[in-house]
Design an enzyme around this catalytic site. Structure first.
Site, PDB file in Angstrom:
ATOM      1  N   TYR A   1       0.855  -1.183   0.000  1.00  0.00           N
ATOM      2  CA  TYR A   1       0.000   0.000   0.000  1.00  0.00           C
ATOM      3  C   TYR A   1       0.893   1.235   0.000  1.00  0.00           C
ATOM      4  CZ  TYR A   1      -3.560   3.356   1.585  1.00  0.00           C
ATOM      5  OH  TYR A   1      -4.417   4.427   1.695  1.00  0.00           O
TER       6      TYR A   1
ATOM      7  N   LYS B   1       3.791   8.766   8.870  1.00  0.00           N
ATOM      8  CA  LYS B   1       3.634   8.147  10.199  1.00  0.00           C
ATOM      9  C   LYS B   1       4.631   8.653  11.247  1.00  0.00           C
ATOM     10  CE  LYS B   1       0.757   4.588   8.349  1.00  0.00           C
ATOM     11  NZ  LYS B   1       0.826   3.963   7.053  1.00  0.00           N
TER      12      LYS B   1
ATOM     13  N   ASP C   1       9.303   2.960  -0.085  1.00  0.00           N
ATOM     14  CA  ASP C   1       8.229   3.567   0.682  1.00  0.00           C
ATOM     15  C   ASP C   1       8.473   3.218   2.142  1.00  0.00           C
ATOM     16  OD1 ASP C   1       5.964   4.246   2.051  1.00  0.00           O
ATOM     17  OD2 ASP C   1       4.553   3.405   0.588  1.00  0.00           O
TER      18      ASP C   1
END
Ligand SMILES: *Cc1c(COP(=O)(O)O)cnc(C)c1O
Length: 425
Positions: A143, A266, A238
């Site tokens: 994702y 995050k 990522d």
């Protein structure tokens, strides 16, 4: 036990689609009522019914030192006195960039954005602009946020809801996104060969965290690095989950592999909406105002978000013991769960690296999306609710990694193991 959460969920559904602002929060895969959270401190969440839970989500990563970490809260409060946004540059943004560059040596230049989605979306645009090529390769079950290009076999929430193709993403966009199985180096090599000189970027989660936690097989990331070098492809790590979590320098440091571009989210914002993308000078210089690849944001580099992230990252940089402690706690949990689940008499797999860990109910090793999807979701669902009843808040989907925070005590971990021990499938 959850009466106020139930009430709030009913009310939320009248004004918010599905009652939530991000789909996995709705508890659809595990069933039941999502908990509405009133507050959190350290390793504990408190819901609106005043139940206390040991938190293994940590806001999906950012709360690596626990909730309401005092230095972060104080820094935010102090900074807010001087306004919450200017739309003009601040010294704090330079400090943040310099700090990240000092922690991640192969990042020459870095641009701040407001989410992981934005970071990945911008990195892809940049890779396309830099190479003059259109296609990208991503891995099934990875994702990278909800930008159009990434909503192809995208793991996480989409896997939770069994969404195969996303209405609203045009075929043209989807066709430029090539996918192959995680950990299949030969398949990536074949894709690159079949699309000679057309692939701008390979984007990958160096440790996948959106189909449970899945580790890269030995040689897999190295093989992709070599392939990108050979074929002039921009390699994008990522690190929205892994950045500042697996090590101060993230997965790049942990594995000793340098990507060309890296994306963050995050942890980088300590719970504020922050993302970033950075990497090699030559590529990053293609971004406006230096180059023609346009990218912008009204609230990018927002002072409140920056001071939160800066305060947290400074602590992570200055105290590398945090990583040793987190790893040790997660290892203790891993060993404990391993023993406890053996007593339950059902096949299971535990994958872990650093402070990322997940449990899959399966008799096969879980190494990619196909093996993750073949797991016993019903058992996970029962396990989730069993743990919730014992005051332990796990991610409400078998397709999500758990994130440990350093406020967790030995007792919290022992309680988690003991609760697992009493799970009867
Ligand atoms: C969470 C996540 C994103 C998206 O970040 P948002 O801040 O939710 O937009 C991208 N990539 C990975 C690996 C993620 O885990």
């Amino acid at each position: 036990m959850y009466s106020r959460s139930k009430e709030l969920f009913e009310r939320a559904q009248l004004s918010i689609p599905g009652g939530v602002n991000s789909p996995v929060r709705a508890f659809r895969q595990v069933g039941g009522t999502p908990l509405f959270i009133k507050k959190a401190k350290g390793a504990y969440l408190f819901d609106e019914d005043n139940n206390r839970f040991i938190d293994y989500i940590a806001s999906w990563g950012p709360m690596i030192l626990g909730h309401a970490h005092a230095p972060v809260v104080e820094a935010i409060c102090e900074r807010a006195q001087h306004s919450t946004s200017y739309g003009a540059p601040t010294e704090l943004e330079i400090q943040m960039a310099e700090l990240i560059i000092s922690m991640v040596p192969n990042v020459d230049l870095i641009r701040m954005v407001s989410s992981g989605t934005e970071a990945c979306m911008s990195a892809i645009r940049l890779a396309r602009g830099y190479t003059g090529r259109n296609k990208i390769i991503k891995f099934e079950g990875c994702y990278h946020g909800h930008a159009d290009s990434f909503l192809v076999k995208a793991g996480s929430g989409l896997a939770t809801f069994n969404i195969q193709t996303v209405p609203g993403v045009t075929a043209g966009v989807a066709n430029d996104t090539l996918t192959c199985a995680y950990n299949s180096l030969a398949a990536v090599q074949q894709l690159v060969y079949d699309n000679k000189d057309e692939v701008a970027a390979i984007i990958i989660e160096p440790v996948a965290g959106n189909m449970g936690c899945i580790l890269p097989a030995p040689g897999f990331l190295e093989g992709i690095r070599a392939l990108c070098d050979e074929a002039g492809i921009v390699l994008i790590f990522d690190e929205v989950m892994t950045g500042f979590r697996l090590a101060p320098g993230g997965a790049q440091q942990r594995f000793g592999i340098d990507a060309d571009l890296v994306t963050y989210g995050k942890v980088i914002g300590a719970g504020m909406p922050v993302g970033a993308f950075g990497g090699k000078r030559e590529i990053m210089e293609c971004i406006a105002p230096l180059g023609q690849v346009y990218q912008a944001g009204t609230l990018s580099g927002n002072p409140i978000a920056m001071i939160a992230g800066y305060t947290l990252l400074t602590e992570l940089k200055n105290n590398p013991n945090i990583y040793t402690e987190l790893d040790a706690k997660t290892e203790t949990l891993h060993k404990g769960l391993n023993t406890a689940l053996q007593n339950c008499g059902m096949p299971f797999q535990i994958n872990r690296l650093g402070s990322m860990i997940s449990v899959h109910f399966s008799d096969h090793p879980v190494v990619d999306f196909a093996t993750a999807a073949a797991c016993d979701i019903e058992s996970f669902k029962r396990y989730f609710h069993h743990m919730l009843q014992q005051g332990i808040y796990l991610p409400p989907s078998a397709y999500e990694s758990w994130f440990l925070n350093n406020a967790l005590t030995k007792e919290d971990i022992a309680h988690t193991v003991a609760a697992t021990q009493t799970f009867t499938p």
